[in-house]
Scaffold this active site. Structure first.
Site, short mmCIF file in Angstrom:
data_model
loop_
_atom_site.label_atom_id
_atom_site.label_comp_id
_atom_site.label_asym_id
_atom_site.label_seq_id
_atom_site.Cartn_x
_atom_site.Cartn_y
_atom_site.Cartn_z
N ILE A 135 0.87 -1.17 0.00
CA ILE A 135 0.00 0.00 0.00
C ILE A 135 0.91 1.22 0.00
O ILE A 135 2.06 1.16 0.42
CB ILE A 135 -1.00 0.03 1.19
CG1 ILE A 135 -0.27 -0.07 2.53
CG2 ILE A 135 -2.02 -1.07 1.06
CD1 ILE A 135 -1.22 0.01 3.72
N ASP A 136 0.39 2.34 -0.49
CA ASP A 136 1.21 3.54 -0.64
C ASP A 136 1.75 4.03 0.70
O ASP A 136 1.17 3.78 1.76
CB ASP A 136 0.38 4.67 -1.27
CG ASP A 136 -0.12 4.33 -2.66
OD1 ASP A 136 0.49 3.46 -3.31
OD2 ASP A 136 -1.13 4.92 -3.08
N LYS A 137 2.84 4.78 0.62
CA LYS A 137 3.46 5.35 1.82
C LYS A 137 2.45 6.11 2.66
O LYS A 137 2.39 5.95 3.88
CB LYS A 137 4.62 6.28 1.41
CG LYS A 137 5.26 7.02 2.58
CD LYS A 137 6.33 7.99 2.10
CE LYS A 137 6.91 8.78 3.27
NZ LYS A 137 7.94 9.76 2.83
N THR A 139 -0.80 5.94 2.64
CA THR A 139 -2.03 5.19 2.91
C THR A 139 -1.77 4.31 4.11
O THR A 139 -0.70 3.71 4.23
CB THR A 139 -2.43 4.33 1.70
OG1 THR A 139 -2.70 5.16 0.58
CG2 THR A 139 -3.66 3.49 2.00
N ARG A 237 -6.81 5.72 -5.82
CA ARG A 237 -6.59 7.15 -5.98
C ARG A 237 -6.84 7.59 -7.43
O ARG A 237 -7.44 8.64 -7.67
CB ARG A 237 -5.17 7.50 -5.54
CG ARG A 237 -4.92 7.21 -4.06
CD ARG A 237 -3.44 7.21 -3.73
NE ARG A 237 -2.83 8.51 -3.92
CZ ARG A 237 -1.52 8.71 -3.92
NH1 ARG A 237 -0.68 7.68 -3.75
NH2 ARG A 237 -1.03 9.93 -4.09
#
Length: 301
Positions: A135-137, A139, A237
Protein backbone atom coordinates in the site's frame (compact mmCIF):
# COMPACT_ATOMS: atom_id res chain seq x y z
CA UNK A 1 19.58 -23.28 -6.79
CA UNK A 2 16.64 -24.81 -8.66
CA UNK A 3 16.47 -25.63 -12.36
CA UNK A 4 13.43 -26.46 -14.44
CA UNK A 5 12.59 -27.07 -18.08
CA UNK A 6 9.23 -26.03 -19.49
CA UNK A 7 7.69 -26.62 -22.89
CA UNK A 8 5.47 -23.70 -23.88
CA UNK A 9 1.83 -24.75 -24.16
CA UNK A 10 0.65 -21.59 -25.93
CA UNK A 11 1.85 -18.65 -27.99
CA UNK A 12 2.75 -15.50 -26.08
CA UNK A 13 3.96 -12.14 -27.35
CA UNK A 14 6.64 -11.83 -24.66
CA UNK A 15 8.89 -14.26 -22.80
CA UNK A 16 8.67 -12.29 -19.53
CA UNK A 17 4.86 -12.36 -19.60
CA UNK A 18 4.81 -16.12 -20.18
CA UNK A 19 7.33 -16.77 -17.39
CA UNK A 20 5.38 -14.57 -14.97
CA UNK A 21 2.34 -16.77 -15.68
CA UNK A 22 4.10 -20.10 -15.10
CA UNK A 23 6.31 -18.96 -12.19
CA UNK A 24 3.39 -18.15 -9.93
CA UNK A 25 4.26 -16.01 -6.93
CA UNK A 26 7.16 -14.35 -8.78
CA UNK A 27 6.92 -10.67 -9.70
CA UNK A 28 7.43 -9.31 -13.21
CA UNK A 29 10.55 -7.48 -12.01
CA UNK A 30 11.94 -10.78 -10.66
CA UNK A 31 11.29 -12.48 -14.01
CA UNK A 32 12.94 -9.68 -16.01
CA UNK A 33 16.02 -9.80 -13.77
CA UNK A 34 16.11 -13.58 -14.18
CA UNK A 35 16.17 -13.19 -17.97
CA UNK A 36 18.62 -10.28 -18.01
CA UNK A 37 21.02 -12.20 -15.73
CA UNK A 38 21.16 -15.02 -18.30
CA UNK A 39 19.21 -17.54 -16.22
CA UNK A 40 16.70 -18.30 -19.00
CA UNK A 41 17.39 -20.03 -22.32
CA UNK A 42 14.85 -20.26 -25.15
CA UNK A 43 15.52 -23.34 -27.28
CA UNK A 44 19.06 -23.39 -25.90
CA UNK A 45 19.84 -19.74 -26.70
CA UNK A 46 19.90 -16.52 -24.70
CA UNK A 47 16.60 -14.67 -24.73
CA UNK A 48 15.33 -11.11 -24.25
CA UNK A 49 12.28 -10.26 -22.09
CA UNK A 50 10.38 -9.03 -25.16
CA UNK A 51 11.12 -12.08 -27.34
CA UNK A 52 8.10 -14.03 -28.57
CA UNK A 53 7.34 -17.50 -27.21
CA UNK A 54 5.70 -20.01 -29.55
CA UNK A 55 3.80 -23.14 -28.52
CA UNK A 56 6.34 -26.00 -28.35
CA UNK A 57 9.34 -23.78 -27.49
CA UNK A 58 11.63 -25.15 -24.78
CA UNK A 59 12.50 -22.88 -21.84
CA UNK A 60 15.39 -23.78 -19.52
CA UNK A 61 15.12 -21.79 -16.28
CA UNK A 62 17.62 -21.41 -13.43
CA UNK A 63 16.15 -20.09 -10.16
CA UNK A 64 19.03 -18.85 -7.97
CA UNK A 65 18.92 -19.30 -4.22
CA UNK A 66 17.45 -16.36 -2.33
CA UNK A 67 20.15 -13.86 -1.41
CA UNK A 68 20.98 -12.99 2.16
CA UNK A 69 19.04 -10.01 3.42
CA UNK A 70 21.10 -6.84 3.02
CA UNK A 71 18.48 -4.47 4.43
CA UNK A 72 19.23 -3.32 7.98
CA UNK A 73 16.88 -4.46 10.74
CA UNK A 74 15.54 -1.51 12.74
CA UNK A 75 13.68 -1.36 16.03
CA UNK A 76 10.69 0.58 14.73
CA UNK A 77 7.28 0.42 16.47
CA UNK A 78 5.01 -1.90 14.49
CA UNK A 79 1.36 -2.82 14.98
CA UNK A 80 1.26 -6.58 14.30
CA UNK A 81 -2.34 -7.64 14.81
CA UNK A 82 -1.81 -11.34 14.01
CA UNK A 83 1.17 -13.67 13.62
CA UNK A 84 1.82 -17.40 13.25
CA UNK A 85 4.50 -19.60 11.66
CA UNK A 86 3.43 -18.75 8.10
CA UNK A 87 2.42 -15.11 8.06
CA UNK A 88 1.83 -11.86 9.88
CA UNK A 89 -0.86 -9.21 9.44
CA UNK A 90 0.38 -5.68 9.98
CA UNK A 91 -1.48 -2.39 10.41
CA UNK A 92 0.88 0.00 8.59
CA UNK A 93 0.84 3.64 9.71
CA UNK A 94 0.58 6.56 7.31
CA UNK A 95 4.00 7.86 6.31
CA UNK A 96 5.82 4.50 6.33
CA UNK A 97 7.19 3.20 3.03
CA UNK A 98 6.73 -0.54 2.54
CA UNK A 99 10.22 -1.30 1.18
CA UNK A 100 13.38 0.54 0.25
CA UNK A 101 13.68 2.35 -3.07
CA UNK A 102 13.64 5.87 -4.48
CA UNK A 103 15.97 7.05 -1.70
CA UNK A 104 14.18 5.22 1.14
CA UNK A 105 16.89 2.99 2.61
CA UNK A 106 15.79 3.14 6.25
CA UNK A 107 12.61 3.43 8.26
CA UNK A 108 10.61 1.15 5.97
CA UNK A 109 8.18 -1.61 6.86
CA UNK A 110 10.78 -4.16 5.74
CA UNK A 111 13.36 -2.68 8.14
CA UNK A 112 10.84 -3.07 10.96
CA UNK A 113 9.80 -6.59 9.91
CA UNK A 114 13.40 -7.82 9.85
CA UNK A 115 13.72 -6.73 13.48
CA UNK A 116 10.38 -8.03 14.73
CA UNK A 117 9.86 -11.33 12.87
CA UNK A 118 11.94 -14.52 13.06
CA UNK A 119 11.71 -15.21 9.31
CA UNK A 120 10.49 -13.77 6.01
CA UNK A 121 9.97 -15.30 2.58
CA UNK A 122 12.80 -14.82 0.08
CA UNK A 123 10.79 -14.87 -3.16
CA UNK A 124 10.98 -11.11 -3.72
CA UNK A 125 14.70 -10.94 -2.95
CA UNK A 126 16.72 -8.77 -0.61
CA UNK A 127 14.75 -5.56 -1.08
CA UNK A 128 11.25 -6.90 -0.46
CA UNK A 129 11.51 -9.97 1.80
CA UNK A 130 8.07 -11.19 2.85
CA UNK A 131 6.21 -8.51 0.88
CA UNK A 132 3.23 -10.05 -0.93
CA UNK A 133 1.40 -6.79 -1.74
CA UNK A 134 1.88 -3.10 -0.99
CA UNK A 135 0.00 0.00 0.00
CA UNK A 136 1.21 3.54 -0.64
CA UNK A 137 3.46 5.35 1.82
CA UNK A 138 0.73 7.82 2.78
CA UNK A 139 -2.03 5.19 2.91
CA UNK A 140 -2.58 3.40 6.21
CA UNK A 141 -3.93 -0.05 6.99
CA UNK A 142 -3.63 -3.79 6.64
CA UNK A 143 -0.98 -5.84 4.87
CA UNK A 144 -0.29 -9.57 5.01
CA UNK A 145 3.38 -10.57 5.14
CA UNK A 146 4.70 -14.05 4.23
CA UNK A 147 7.21 -15.73 6.57
CA UNK A 148 8.15 -18.53 4.15
CA UNK A 149 8.11 -19.13 0.40
CA UNK A 150 5.19 -21.59 0.45
CA UNK A 151 2.98 -19.04 2.22
CA UNK A 152 4.17 -16.31 -0.17
CA UNK A 153 3.22 -18.40 -3.20
CA UNK A 154 -0.23 -19.20 -1.80
CA UNK A 155 -1.01 -15.60 -0.87
CA UNK A 156 0.27 -14.26 -4.21
CA UNK A 157 -1.96 -16.72 -6.07
CA UNK A 158 -4.96 -15.61 -4.00
CA UNK A 159 -4.30 -11.97 -4.89
CA UNK A 160 -3.90 -12.88 -8.57
CA UNK A 161 -7.12 -14.94 -8.56
CA UNK A 162 -8.97 -12.22 -6.57
CA UNK A 163 -9.83 -14.57 -3.68
CA UNK A 164 -7.85 -12.34 -1.32
CA UNK A 165 -10.27 -9.52 -0.52
CA UNK A 166 -8.97 -6.02 0.26
CA UNK A 167 -11.36 -3.28 1.34
CA UNK A 168 -10.55 0.39 1.90
CA UNK A 169 -12.28 3.44 3.35
CA UNK A 170 -11.66 6.86 1.80
CA UNK A 171 -13.02 10.34 2.26
CA UNK A 172 -13.68 11.88 -1.14
CA UNK A 173 -14.01 15.50 -2.20
CA UNK A 174 -17.55 16.55 -3.10
CA UNK A 175 -20.85 14.69 -3.32
CA UNK A 176 -21.05 11.49 -5.37
CA UNK A 177 -24.18 11.43 -7.51
CA UNK A 178 -24.85 7.71 -7.01
CA UNK A 179 -24.67 5.42 -3.98
CA UNK A 180 -22.23 2.97 -5.52
CA UNK A 181 -20.97 1.29 -8.64
CA UNK A 182 -18.00 -0.28 -10.40
CA UNK A 183 -15.15 1.52 -12.11
CA UNK A 184 -13.54 -0.49 -14.92
CA UNK A 185 -10.63 1.12 -16.77
CA UNK A 186 -7.03 0.48 -17.79
CA UNK A 187 -4.29 2.03 -15.67
CA UNK A 188 -0.74 2.75 -16.78
CA UNK A 189 1.98 5.38 -16.52
CA UNK A 190 0.72 8.88 -17.24
CA UNK A 191 1.94 10.07 -20.65
CA UNK A 192 2.34 13.54 -19.13
CA UNK A 193 4.13 12.63 -15.88
CA UNK A 194 5.99 9.32 -15.55
CA UNK A 195 5.84 9.54 -11.75
CA UNK A 196 2.04 9.31 -11.87
CA UNK A 197 -0.43 6.64 -12.94
CA UNK A 198 -3.45 7.44 -15.10
CA UNK A 199 -6.45 5.97 -16.91
CA UNK A 200 -5.05 5.05 -20.32
CA UNK A 201 -6.12 3.16 -23.48
CA UNK A 202 -6.20 -0.68 -23.21
CA UNK A 203 -2.93 -1.11 -25.11
CA UNK A 204 -1.12 1.27 -22.74
CA UNK A 205 -2.09 -0.18 -19.37
CA UNK A 206 -3.54 -3.01 -17.32
CA UNK A 207 -7.17 -3.76 -16.49
CA UNK A 208 -8.24 -2.13 -13.22
CA UNK A 209 -11.57 -2.85 -11.51
CA UNK A 210 -12.79 -1.16 -8.33
CA UNK A 211 -16.19 -1.48 -6.66
CA UNK A 212 -17.32 1.42 -4.47
CA UNK A 213 -20.20 2.15 -2.13
CA UNK A 214 -21.15 5.29 -0.23
CA UNK A 215 -20.88 4.81 3.55
CA UNK A 216 -21.84 8.31 4.70
CA UNK A 217 -22.52 11.66 3.11
CA UNK A 218 -21.34 15.00 4.48
CA UNK A 219 -22.07 18.52 3.23
CA UNK A 220 -19.18 18.66 0.77
CA UNK A 221 -17.55 15.26 1.21
CA UNK A 222 -18.40 11.57 0.82
CA UNK A 223 -17.08 8.65 2.87
CA UNK A 224 -16.77 5.64 0.56
CA UNK A 225 -15.86 1.97 0.78
CA UNK A 226 -13.68 0.60 -2.02
CA UNK A 227 -13.25 -3.10 -2.84
CA UNK A 228 -10.27 -3.91 -5.04
CA UNK A 229 -10.90 -6.48 -7.75
CA UNK A 230 -7.43 -5.88 -9.20
CA UNK A 231 -4.30 -4.45 -7.63
CA UNK A 232 -2.81 -1.73 -9.80
CA UNK A 233 -0.47 0.96 -8.52
CA UNK A 234 -2.45 3.87 -6.99
CA UNK A 235 -5.65 2.20 -8.23
CA UNK A 236 -8.15 3.70 -5.78
CA UNK A 237 -6.59 7.15 -5.98
CA UNK A 238 -6.64 7.09 -9.80
CA UNK A 239 -10.21 5.79 -9.90
CA UNK A 240 -11.37 8.40 -7.38
CA UNK A 241 -9.92 11.08 -9.66
CA UNK A 242 -11.62 9.38 -12.63
CA UNK A 243 -14.94 9.76 -10.78
CA UNK A 244 -14.11 13.49 -10.38
CA UNK A 245 -14.06 13.03 -6.60
CA UNK A 246 -10.39 12.66 -5.56
CA UNK A 247 -9.37 11.42 -2.13
CA UNK A 248 -9.11 14.17 0.49
CA UNK A 249 -5.45 14.92 1.23
CA UNK A 250 -4.20 13.50 -2.06
CA UNK A 251 -2.12 16.33 -3.54
CA UNK A 252 -0.83 14.11 -6.38
CA UNK A 253 -4.19 13.13 -7.91
CA UNK A 254 -6.44 15.62 -6.17
CA UNK A 255 -6.57 19.19 -4.92
CA UNK A 256 -3.17 20.84 -4.41
CA UNK A 257 -4.38 23.32 -1.81
CA UNK A 258 -5.94 21.30 1.00
CA UNK A 259 -8.50 22.58 3.50
CA UNK A 260 -7.26 20.28 6.27
CA UNK A 261 -3.72 19.97 7.64
CA UNK A 262 -2.91 16.42 6.57
CA UNK A 263 0.28 14.46 5.90
CA UNK A 264 -1.28 12.36 3.16
CA UNK A 265 -4.53 11.08 1.71
CA UNK A 266 -7.44 9.92 3.86
CA UNK A 267 -7.30 6.36 2.54
CA UNK A 268 -7.21 3.37 4.91
CA UNK A 269 -7.04 -0.37 4.19
CA UNK A 270 -9.46 -1.39 6.91
CA UNK A 271 -10.36 -4.98 5.99
CA UNK A 272 -8.33 -7.93 4.70
CA UNK A 273 -9.56 -11.49 4.11
CA UNK A 274 -7.75 -14.55 2.71
CA UNK A 275 -7.40 -18.32 3.00
CA UNK A 276 -4.64 -19.41 5.37
CA UNK A 277 -1.87 -21.13 3.34
CA UNK A 278 -1.51 -24.06 5.77
CA UNK A 279 -4.89 -24.56 7.45
CA UNK A 280 -7.14 -23.72 4.47
CA UNK A 281 -9.37 -21.69 6.77
CA UNK A 282 -10.66 -18.25 5.82
CA UNK A 283 -9.21 -15.45 7.94
CA UNK A 284 -10.54 -11.91 8.15
CA UNK A 285 -9.07 -8.87 9.88
CA UNK A 286 -10.12 -5.26 10.41
CA UNK A 287 -8.24 -2.17 11.53
CA UNK A 288 -10.04 0.88 12.88
CA UNK A 289 -9.61 4.24 11.21
CA UNK A 290 -6.54 6.10 12.50
CA UNK A 291 -7.11 9.03 14.84
CA UNK A 292 -6.27 11.75 12.30
CA UNK A 293 -8.93 10.28 9.98
CA UNK A 294 -11.66 10.17 12.63
CA UNK A 295 -10.80 13.71 13.74
CA UNK A 296 -11.65 15.00 10.25
CA UNK A 297 -14.90 13.04 10.18
CA UNK A 298 -15.86 14.47 13.57
CA UNK A 299 -15.19 18.00 12.31
CA UNK A 300 -17.48 17.38 9.34
CA UNK A 301 -20.36 16.39 11.63
Amino acid sequence: METKTVTADKNCVRTDIYLAEILKGRSRSFVKKLINDGNVKLNGKAVKPSQEVVCGDKLDIILPDAEEYSVRAENIPLDIIYEDGDLAVVNKPQGMTVHMGNGNADGTLVNALLYRLDSLSGINGVIRPGIVHRIDKDTSGLLVVAKNDAAHKSLSEQIASKTCRRTYLALLEGKLADDGGTVTTYIGRSPHDRLKMAVVPPDKGKLAITEYKVVKRYENYTLCRFDLKTGRTHQIRVHAKYLNHPVVGDTVYGIKKQKFKLNGQLLHAFRLAFIHPSTGKEMSFEASLPEYFTEILNKLK
